[in-house]
Design an enzyme around this catalytic site. Structure first.
Site, PDB file in Angstrom:
ATOM      1  N   ARG A   1       0.823  -1.211   0.000  1.00  0.00           N
ATOM      2  CA  ARG A   1       0.000   0.000   0.000  1.00  0.00           C
ATOM      3  C   ARG A   1       0.857   1.261   0.000  1.00  0.00           C
ATOM      4  NH1 ARG A   1      -2.138   3.161   4.039  1.00  0.00           N
ATOM      5  NH2 ARG A   1      -1.650   1.641   5.664  1.00  0.00           N
TER       6      ARG A   1
ATOM      7  N   ASP B   1      -8.819  14.642 -18.096  1.00  0.00           N
ATOM      8  CA  ASP B   1      -9.219  13.252 -18.286  1.00  0.00           C
ATOM      9  C   ASP B   1      -8.956  12.911 -19.751  1.00  0.00           C
ATOM     10  OD1 ASP B   1     -10.508  10.816 -18.705  1.00  0.00           O
ATOM     11  OD2 ASP B   1     -12.083  11.261 -17.254  1.00  0.00           O
TER      12      ASP B   1
END
Length: 373
Positions: free
Chosen positions: A47, A170
């Protein structure tokens, strides 16, 4: 590896990046299903420190986008990490036409008092340039979803802005092969790797790429603290899928152009939106900022929502399904989706796959004909 993305063409980078280069290394990136590692190498917990599988995907996409990449659990996870950088009271500027997940994220934050939101038409370049002076996050999506309006990224990303402002783009619809926002001056480019990067409708993943070291570290910290980490299998599949992006995109774009032209000439189609058509309102901008016009077509069927729904029900080769960017063609009526009711009711968004163009046209034209009976 003995080369970088500046030394070879993107088609070669797609195939070669992220692989080992030492004798005995596996040719393909291995699937590393490990949450923790033996202490001493600098990699201890996935993580926080990532895995070799994640890093392979980051190497491929980062090189294509022209920056350093971070893999996330989904495209929305990557986008949320960008929004997570905003201080309370920030101004967010969004396109009037954008992915409903982003619009929902922005609205939720505004309702909680985290930021204020301003919406601007994608093609109103002057308004975008003016907004850049005050905005903390300038969020662009080009071509837009689902109206396929192309923003003038060249001008907007170069507009004067606050030193701390983030310009996020995006880039999912265009892919890094057709558009590189960082080269225009954007701060961060986002890929929903669920779409074209993976290309096979079998994973959820996202990638954020930036050439701002401070922002990269901040996004990485956000990924750690929120747990927005990608799955091992998902990143493995995304690496395998992205290897064929160039050939998939080339084939699907050629087919999309032919289908768009045939749809435009069809008497039962009211309007076709595809940046490659000269009739498209932002065609001139698309010619300047895009290297290819993409694989998504939006078109309006005569007969309204009822006829459009019938087209979706009648197609056989094309799949009535959401999402886009995969080897199979998919189509849906976007106004039927909650939060998208403002869209034209008869608008169908078609994601063109790699099937034979005549087979796709025969399927589509038969479904359109059946919808008028």
């Amino acid at each position: 590896m003995g080369h970088d993305s500046a030394n070879i063409k993107p088609e070669s980078w797609l195939v070669s990046a992220g692989r080992g280069s030492q004798p005995g290394d596996p040719l393909n990136v291995p699937l590393v299903p490990a949450s923790n590692f033996i202490i001493g190498s600098g990699r201890e917990y996935s993580r926080d420190d990532g895995t070799p599988t994640w890093e392979a995907l980051e190497a491929v996409v980062g090189g294509l986008e022209g920056g350093k990449a971070l893999a996330f659990a989904s495209g929305m996870a990557a986008i949320a990490a960008v929004f997570d950088q905003l201080a309370v009271g920030s101004l967010v500027v969004l396109p009037d036409d954008c992915y409903q997940g982003v619009a929902g994220l922005a609205a939720a934050g505004e309702q909680r008092g985290r930021w204020s939101v301003q919406r601007i038409a994608v093609d109103d370049t002057e308004a975008w340039v003016r907004a850049c002076a005050d905005a903390d996050l300038i969020w662009l999506e080009s071509p837009s979803n689902p109206l396929l309006t192309v923003a003038d990224l060249e001008l907007i990303c170069a507009a004067p802005r606050k030193p701390s402002a983030i310009v996020g783009v995006d880039n999912t619809f265009a892919t890094p092969l057709n558009q590189q926002p960082l080269a225009f001056g954007a701060t961060v480019a986002i890929q929903s790797a669920t779409k074209f990067i993976g290309g096979h409708s079998d994973l959820l993943a996202g990638v954020a790429t930036t050439n701002d070291p401070a922002l990269w570290h901040a996004l990485k910290k956000s990924r750690e603290l929120t747990g927005a980490t990608p799955g091992t299998l998902e990143t493995y599949l995304a690496v395998r899928g992205v290897r064929t992006l160039a050939v998939r995109l080339q084939r699907a774009q050629q087919t999309a152009m032919l289908l768009a032209e045939r749809l435009e000439a069809h008497p039962q189609i009211m309007r076709v939106r595809y940046p490659g058509l000269s009739s498209h309102p932002t065609h001139a901008v698309a010619q300047r900022v895009l290297k290819g016009f993409g694989t998504i077509i939006s078109f309006d069927v005569l007969g309204g929502a009822v006829a459009a729904d019938q087209v979706c029900q009648q197609v056989k080769l094309i799949h009535h399904a959401t999402s886009l960017g995969a080897v199979e063609s998919t189509m849906e009526r976007r106004a039927a989706i909650p939060g998208q009711e403002h869209l034209p009711p008869a608008l169908l968004r078609l994601s063109v796959g790699i099937e034979n163009v005549d087979d796709l046209w025969n399927d589509l034209s038969a479904a359109i004909a059946a919808s008028s009976i």
